[in-house]
Design a protein around this motif. Structure first.
Motif, PDB file in Angstrom:
ATOM      1  N   UNK A 261       3.532   4.076   0.499  1.00 22.25           N
ATOM      2  CA  UNK A 261       3.727   5.520   0.386  1.00 22.25           C
ATOM      3  C   UNK A 261       3.626   5.931  -1.070  1.00 22.25           C
ATOM      4  N   UNK A 262       3.013   7.066  -1.286  1.00 23.70           N
ATOM      5  CA  UNK A 262       2.912   7.571  -2.650  1.00 23.70           C
ATOM      6  C   UNK A 262       3.179   9.071  -2.645  1.00 23.70           C
ATOM      7  N   UNK A 263       3.831   9.513  -3.695  1.00 25.72           N
ATOM      8  CA  UNK A 263       4.173  10.932  -3.852  1.00 25.72           C
ATOM      9  C   UNK A 263       3.060  11.561  -4.670  1.00 25.72           C
TER      10      UNK A 263
ATOM     11  N   UNK B 229       4.685  13.356   0.193  1.00 26.76           N
ATOM     12  CA  UNK B 229       4.587  11.918   0.419  1.00 26.76           C
ATOM     13  C   UNK B 229       3.411  11.648   1.341  1.00 26.76           C
ATOM     14  N   UNK B 230       2.615  10.661   0.987  1.00 29.33           N
ATOM     15  CA  UNK B 230       1.476  10.343   1.827  1.00 29.33           C
ATOM     16  C   UNK B 230       1.395   8.822   2.005  1.00 29.33           C
ATOM     17  N   UNK B 231       1.019   8.433   3.200  1.00 28.57           N
ATOM     18  CA  UNK B 231       0.896   7.000   3.489  1.00 28.57           C
ATOM     19  C   UNK B 231      -0.555   6.561   3.263  1.00 28.57           C
ATOM     20  N   UNK B 232      -0.715   5.446   2.563  1.00 25.78           N
ATOM     21  CA  UNK B 232      -2.044   4.901   2.316  1.00 25.78           C
ATOM     22  C   UNK B 232      -2.116   3.486   2.870  1.00 25.78           C
ATOM     23  N   UNK B 233      -3.234   3.139   3.444  1.00 24.07           N
ATOM     24  CA  UNK B 233      -3.493   1.751   3.829  1.00 24.07           C
ATOM     25  C   UNK B 233      -4.825   1.356   3.217  1.00 24.07           C
ATOM     26  N   UNK B 234      -4.800   0.313   2.454  1.00 25.62           N
ATOM     27  CA  UNK B 234      -6.031  -0.103   1.782  1.00 25.62           C
ATOM     28  C   UNK B 234      -5.970  -1.594   1.465  1.00 25.62           C
ATOM     29  N   UNK B 235      -7.107  -2.149   1.063  1.00 30.29           N
ATOM     30  CA  UNK B 235      -7.157  -3.552   0.665  1.00 30.29           C
ATOM     31  C   UNK B 235      -6.634  -3.683  -0.765  1.00 30.29           C
TER      32      UNK B 235
ATOM     33  N   UNK C 222      10.387  16.483 -24.838  1.00 29.40           N
ATOM     34  CA  UNK C 222      10.867  15.302 -24.109  1.00 29.40           C
ATOM     35  C   UNK C 222      10.668  15.543 -22.619  1.00 29.40           C
ATOM     36  N   UNK C 223      10.435  14.470 -21.899  1.00 33.41           N
ATOM     37  CA  UNK C 223      10.172  14.595 -20.459  1.00 33.41           C
ATOM     38  C   UNK C 223      10.204  13.214 -19.811  1.00 33.41           C
ATOM     39  N   UNK C 224      10.332  13.208 -18.484  1.00 31.97           N
ATOM     40  CA  UNK C 224      10.153  11.990 -17.693  1.00 31.97           C
ATOM     41  C   UNK C 224       8.797  12.101 -17.014  1.00 31.97           C
ATOM     42  N   UNK C 225       8.044  11.043 -17.031  1.00 27.23           N
ATOM     43  CA  UNK C 225       6.728  11.086 -16.388  1.00 27.23           C
ATOM     44  C   UNK C 225       6.563   9.886 -15.454  1.00 27.23           C
ATOM     45  N   UNK C 226       6.372  10.193 -14.194  1.00 23.55           N
ATOM     46  CA  UNK C 226       6.117   9.148 -13.197  1.00 23.55           C
ATOM     47  C   UNK C 226       4.642   9.219 -12.837  1.00 23.55           C
ATOM     48  N   UNK C 227       3.941   8.131 -13.008  1.00 24.11           N
ATOM     49  CA  UNK C 227       2.490   8.139 -12.811  1.00 24.11           C
ATOM     50  C   UNK C 227       2.086   7.117 -11.762  1.00 24.11           C
ATOM     51  N   UNK C 228       1.267   7.558 -10.827  1.00 22.81           N
ATOM     52  CA  UNK C 228       0.663   6.638  -9.862  1.00 22.81           C
ATOM     53  C   UNK C 228      -0.827   6.580 -10.165  1.00 22.81           C
ATOM     54  N   UNK C 229      -1.345   5.374 -10.153  1.00 25.96           N
ATOM     55  CA  UNK C 229      -2.786   5.187 -10.401  1.00 25.96           C
ATOM     56  C   UNK C 229      -3.414   4.561  -9.167  1.00 25.96           C
ATOM     57  N   UNK C 230      -4.475   5.156  -8.704  1.00 21.98           N
ATOM     58  CA  UNK C 230      -5.178   4.590  -7.558  1.00 21.98           C
ATOM     59  C   UNK C 230      -6.664   4.903  -7.701  1.00 21.98           C
ATOM     60  N   UNK C 231      -7.440   4.450  -6.760  1.00 20.60           N
ATOM     61  CA  UNK C 231      -8.897   4.586  -6.863  1.00 20.60           C
ATOM     62  C   UNK C 231      -9.448   5.112  -5.549  1.00 20.60           C
TER      63      UNK C 231
END
Lengths: 296, 430
Positions: free
Chosen positions: B324-326, B352-358, A48-57
């Motif tokens: 901001x994203x961690x 923590x990092x700040x991003x600026x994008x479209x 079991x776990x908590x998962x926080x995910x950020x998705x970017x490009x």
């Protein structure tokens, strides 16, 4: 003896993967349809776990068309996961959506969705049940979660081969250095088992293994980067059948007494509607990881 | 004496009947590209019963462009209303392309022989339908193909097909193809002449714009805004006659993708630990991570699909956003053994990092048309009516619609507001 061990290792992996592909008719059916069942504490393996995910490009967003840009907005989410492997081989899973602060919020100007959201999903047997925030059942679906009976057998073998003390200590600290001999032996016998040692240094080793060693139906290969100082995998790369890199993954671990997994960073090229490629990056923060084997 | 009384009574009844006929307002209910005579049946029936109107509601062929269809409207009025076809109190009510057809009748008829004294456009593409432009430049097809690939990646990575039932139906090629298989888009694909006419910037749209800007004819526009997710709600109205059923199915399908994403992630973690005892398990861990990502891409597409659809109907805009994203920075990169020569000093750490994008931001639509094309310009503010919680199809019959769980027949309410405008207002209809 060496060959026996290697055979056992390869067999374990093969069976682990193969167990995911068993015919649906073999699905065990220890069905429990009650909502809010406490899953942890019932299985031979529990995680079991908590998962926080950020998705970017990663791309120059300023030159993208409206259509391409619309498919690469950043997003963020947090989920709590409980997975239990029962002795029968049945895998149960509970996923709960979690709220958190400082979430990336795109300022859309449309009317919000006024229908109830799925906040919790329970998989028991081959049934998925979806619940809203109040625990009200919103829907159900059949779902082909493969049976993992072979995995259960292999976990039991761990119990037979290694002492309870070692197993418990490993699980409690998430430190695997005491089993470094297993890795060294695996490296020594790698060529005979079709595993290529790409590079080896004092602290790191990288190994290349074709997936068809695991399952003949799967093309491609993986390259593993292992940090021998902590006896942990710190990165992988996946290559397709044409040897094109399709995915890179990096693993990070907590420092201190309990060195559990804390970070997963995945990089993968993905196509935009226009056909051009961008790099998708997802970074997952793992918290409250609990892992248990009930084999003694 | 008896005969005289009978004649007087008969004359009085005939007089009342004639007065009634004369007092009736002719109302032509004109359907749009996807419709037929039945499209306006619901509100036509209500207001035939409640108001003193003489309704014309029939089917028009909309396959051959706006003017071809508007000629049919004109001819049907001539046939149905006869000498009353050019009555200056005649009202046209047009849904979608039907609104353009009414405006085109107004454009093409001389001031001495107008068929309409005023009109109401309902979710009409008054300044063009951007989806037609997206169809013509191939964007719709590209978006659908891209969607199918992303939805297929997860199941393909597992070497098994998704299960039976609705989820399977929605998550193979069906879900992605809804972008091009929905009735409205199909009608446009099937009728290139009409598609050409409806696009933003077409000669017909420009001619209508110029004519309307120089016209004093009383006119009202009703615009609708659907709740999120606008696309699935509109497709749902098309397939299920309500805007919720498909949304529920898609939510379930999304969860199925999420389950396989989390299941594979969990197995990868378990194998990460199992590697202590059996190092080859780490190869399995790599495979599970790969599979997790493939499912994640499909799930992400479902999450992004509204934004993607909105960009096809041109209801998105690009704007810069700072957030901001961690994030976590790795130190080592396989297959290299050594750490990077000049590693980030913070590698291995979270920061923590700040991003600026479209980013792409959605704004209001009825699921097919943006607000800016539904609303007529150069009319008094009070002549613009708003229907919240309705999509392009639903607006024609909101008898089963709800908003926040409450009945939401706003179209009926708006028509009543229009018909109840103050004494002397051209649109007032008793």
């Amino acid at each position: 003896m060496k060959n026996k061990l290697l055979f056992s290792l390869i067999t374990f992996t093969t069976l682990f993967i193969m167990s995911c592909k068993q015919d649906l008719n073999d699905l065990s059916n220890e069905t429990n349809n009650a909502s809010n069942v406490k899953l942890v504490g019932l299985g031979i393996m529990e995680i079991s776990y908590d998962m926080k995910t950020i998705r970017d490009y990663e791309t120059d967003f300023s030159i993208l068309s409206e259509l391409d840009l619309s498919s690469v907005n950043p997003s963020e989410e947090k989920q709590h996961v409980e997975m239990v492997l029962l002795e029968s081989g049945q895998l149960n899973l509970t996923i709960t959506e979690l709220n958190f602060d400082k979430k990336i919020n795109i300022p859309h100007e449309i009317l919000p969705d006024d229908s109830p959201k799925i906040m919790k999903t329970e998989i028991i047997g081959n049934t998925a049940n979806f619940y809203d925030i109040n625990g009200k059942l919103l829907g159900s679906e059949n779902i082909p979660i493969p049976n993992h009976r072979e995995t259960v057998d292999k976990i039991k073998e761990i119990g037979n081969k290694f002492s309870a003390e070692d197993i418990n200590k490993t699980i409690a600290t998430m430190q695997g250095y005491q089993f470094i001999d297993n890795l060294e032996e695996f490296i020594r016998n790698a060529p005979a088992n079709g595993v290529q040692v790409l590079e080896q240094g004092e602290n790191y080793v990288s190994l290349r293994m074709s997936f068809n060693k695991i399952d003949p139906r799967i093309q491609g290969a993986s390259v593993l980067l292992i940090d021998k100082s902590i006896n942990k995998m710190v990165g992988t790369r996946i290559y397709d059948a044409q040897d094109n890199l399709v995915q890179s993954v990096f693993f990070g671990y907590n420092k201190g007494d309990v060195q559990s997994l804390s970070a997963i960073r995945i990089e993968q090229q993905t196509h935009l509607p226009s056909g051009s490629e961008v790099k998708m990056i997802s970074i997952s923060q793992i918290e409250n990881l609990k892992f248990n084997l009930n084999i003694k | 004496m008896k005969n005289t009384i009978f004649k007087l009574v008969s004359f009085f009844v005939l007089f009342l009947f004639a007065q009634n006929i004369l007092a009736q307002r002719n109302v032509a209910w004109v359907h749009g590209l996807d419709g037929d005579a039945g499209s306006w049946q619901h509100y036509n029936a209500i207001f035939d019963a409640e108001r003193n109107i003489n309704s014309l509601r029939t089917s028009y062929n909309t396959d051959n462009g706006i003017t071809h269809a508007s000629n049919q409207v004109k001819n049907s009025m001539d046939t149905f209303y006869g000498s009353n076809a050019n009555n200056p109190l005649n009202l046209g009510i047009g849904h979608s392309m039907g609104g353009l057809m009414i405006r085109d009748v107004d454009r093409l008829t001389p001031s001495t022989n107008k068929r309409f004294g005023g009109y109401v456009t309902v979710t009409s593409p008054n300044y063009g339908a951007p989806i037609a432009n997206s169809l013509m430049d191939g964007s719709v097809q590209n978006a659908a193909a891209n969607a199918c690939n992303k939805l297929n990646d997860g199941p393909l990575s597992e070497i098994f097909s998704l299960p039976y039932g609705i989820t399977a139906n929605l998550t193979t090629n069906v879900l992605c193809n809804k972008f091009i298989s929905n009735d409205l888009v199909q009608d446009m694909i099937g009728t290139p002449i009409t598609n050409y006419d409806l696009r933003v910037g077409s000669p017909t749209i420009e001619a209508l714009k110029n004519h309307t800007n120089n016209s004093n004819i009383p006119r009202i526009s009703i615009w609708a805004q659907e709740s999120s997710p606008v696309h699935w709600r509109m497709f749902s109205s098309s397939e299920f006659n309500n805007d919720q059923t498909l949304v529920n199915y898609v939510n379930d399908a999304r969860e199925i993708y999420n389950v396989f994403f989390m299941l594979n992630t969990s197995l990868a973690m378990a194998c990460g630990v199992g590697g202590f005892w059996f190092p080859p398990c780490w190869a399995a861990s790599a495979l599970y991570t790969y599979r997790a990502t493939q499912w994640y891409k499909g799930r992400s597409w479902i999450d992004d699909s509204e934004n993607i659809w909105n960009s096809l109907i041109k209801t998105t805009r690009s704007e810069q956003q700072t957030y901001w994203a961690y994030i976590w920075i790795p130190c080592s990169y396989p297959p290299s053994l050594v750490e990077e020569k000049n590693p980030n000093p913070n590698c291995g750490q979270w920061e923590w990092r700040e991003f600026t994008r479209w980013v792409s931001v959605n704004y209001p639509s009825d699921g097919l048309l943006p607000k800016y094309t539904q609303e007529l310009q150069n009319i008094p503010t009070g002549n613009r009516y708003y229907v919240p919680g309705a999509n392009h199809l639903e607006v024609r019959n909101m008898s089963n619609s709800t908003l926040n769980g409450q009945p939401n027949d706003v179209t009926k309410a708006r028509f009543n507001e229009i018909f109840n405008r103050p004494q002397g207002d051209w649109f007032r209809t008793n």
